[in-house]
Enzyme design. Sequence first.
Site, short mmCIF file in Angstrom:
data_model
loop_
_atom_site.label_atom_id
_atom_site.label_comp_id
_atom_site.label_asym_id
_atom_site.label_seq_id
_atom_site.Cartn_x
_atom_site.Cartn_y
_atom_site.Cartn_z
CG HIS A 67 -72.53 15.74 38.47
ND1 HIS A 67 -72.13 16.27 37.87
CD2 HIS A 67 -72.81 16.76 38.40
CE1 HIS A 67 -71.44 17.39 38.48
NE2 HIS A 67 -72.12 17.70 38.74
CG ASP A 72 -69.95 14.62 35.31
OD1 ASP A 72 -70.73 14.04 35.05
OD2 ASP A 72 -69.05 15.06 36.83
CG ASN A 124 -69.07 28.11 38.71
OD1 ASN A 124 -69.23 27.85 40.00
ND2 ASN A 124 -69.16 28.27 38.12
CB SER A 125 -71.14 20.96 37.59
OG SER A 125 -71.22 21.10 38.93
N GLY A 158 -57.57 -3.86 32.22
CA GLY A 158 -58.48 -4.86 33.50
C GLY A 158 -57.17 -4.91 33.92
#
Length: 387
Positions: A133, A163, A237-238, A294
């Site tokens: 992100h 992410d 901080n990400s 699944g």
Amino acid sequence: MTFKKSNPLRYVAIAFSFLLLGTFLSPILTCGNSSENPLQLKADGGEKLSPAQTQAVALEDAFQEVFDRVSPSVVSIATERTVNVRIHPFSDPYFDQFFGRSGGSGQVMKQKQYGLGSGIVLNEDGYIMTNHHVIQNMDKFTVKLKNKKEFEAKLIGADETADIALLKIDAPKGTLTPSLIGDSQKVRVGNWAIAIGAPLGFEQSFTVGVVSAIQRGGIDASGLSYIQTDAAINQGNSGGPLLNIRGEVIGINRLIVSQSGGSEGIGFAIPINEARRVAEEIKTNGKVTRPWIGVGLDPVNEKYIEQLKLKDNKGAVVRQIMKGSPADKAGLKLFDVIVEIGGKQIQTPEELVSFVRSSKTGKPIEIKIIRNKNEILTSITPEQKPN
């Protein structure tokens, strides 16, 4: 020759005057020379510390050592993109001219947008790990080192589910300091947790807390189990590291839960074992092929124990099966309890998800399930997760 007789009172008066003068000057003349003088100032700082103070100073030294060792491997990542912004269709030409705005009603103008995150240096070849992100939908990436040197980076690949993103910079040999990678499987609640990054643009900020929880699942749809910490984490901080007291990276800071928008002591980091696995696959293949069986899973709670006549709360209850999925093809049924996979006992749904995620597509895995109080051995073959 005659002698004038001296007045004895005169000598007494003189002697008394000298005595008073000596009494007045004594503390001034001796100040700093007498250890018993109340005016003496002690500034040598050599007084012995108590055992508790000694331990506190040792902890201070440990924190400083972590920062000095790790901070060169933490980078700031400035991102940039150009977007088209439509001018308001009811804008007034007079105000457009007055405020220096160009273009008429309904037109589109280009505008720059910026972002900021953190990252860690993986190796001397210039690979940088950060969050997906941080770089999502951005066109330009600039990596800044602690020594203020800046490098334009190229995007190698990213995985939205985990992410994680991988950047690369071309830096002269000896310029980069690789991070020391730890083992997130060894993290325990109560361990020291240290974050370094660029919160709100304040680069190389150092915050300290503890590990509040491990394997914290259900936070989002990624299926990841996070390390929770109360170390202050904010925007910026990400992508930066969560460290242990040894200076080893144990997680990649990802998100916070907050009512105010700022740190409230509830932050989450992607365990470094998972982040590193994803980054290595991105480096090799440019993307992540994620195995999938699944199913939707529930933990074994008291309700399931009573309903399914189970002996304990270990395992994962199948509460959903996607049609045509590997689980469907393997003949799994709703309310089957998976208690073992690949020879490993399953304690929680998160353990099952983690095992499947680290498996290979197309390779059968033996599983043990409990159905109607009977143990059944079967196999399931993970497939590539559909988009």
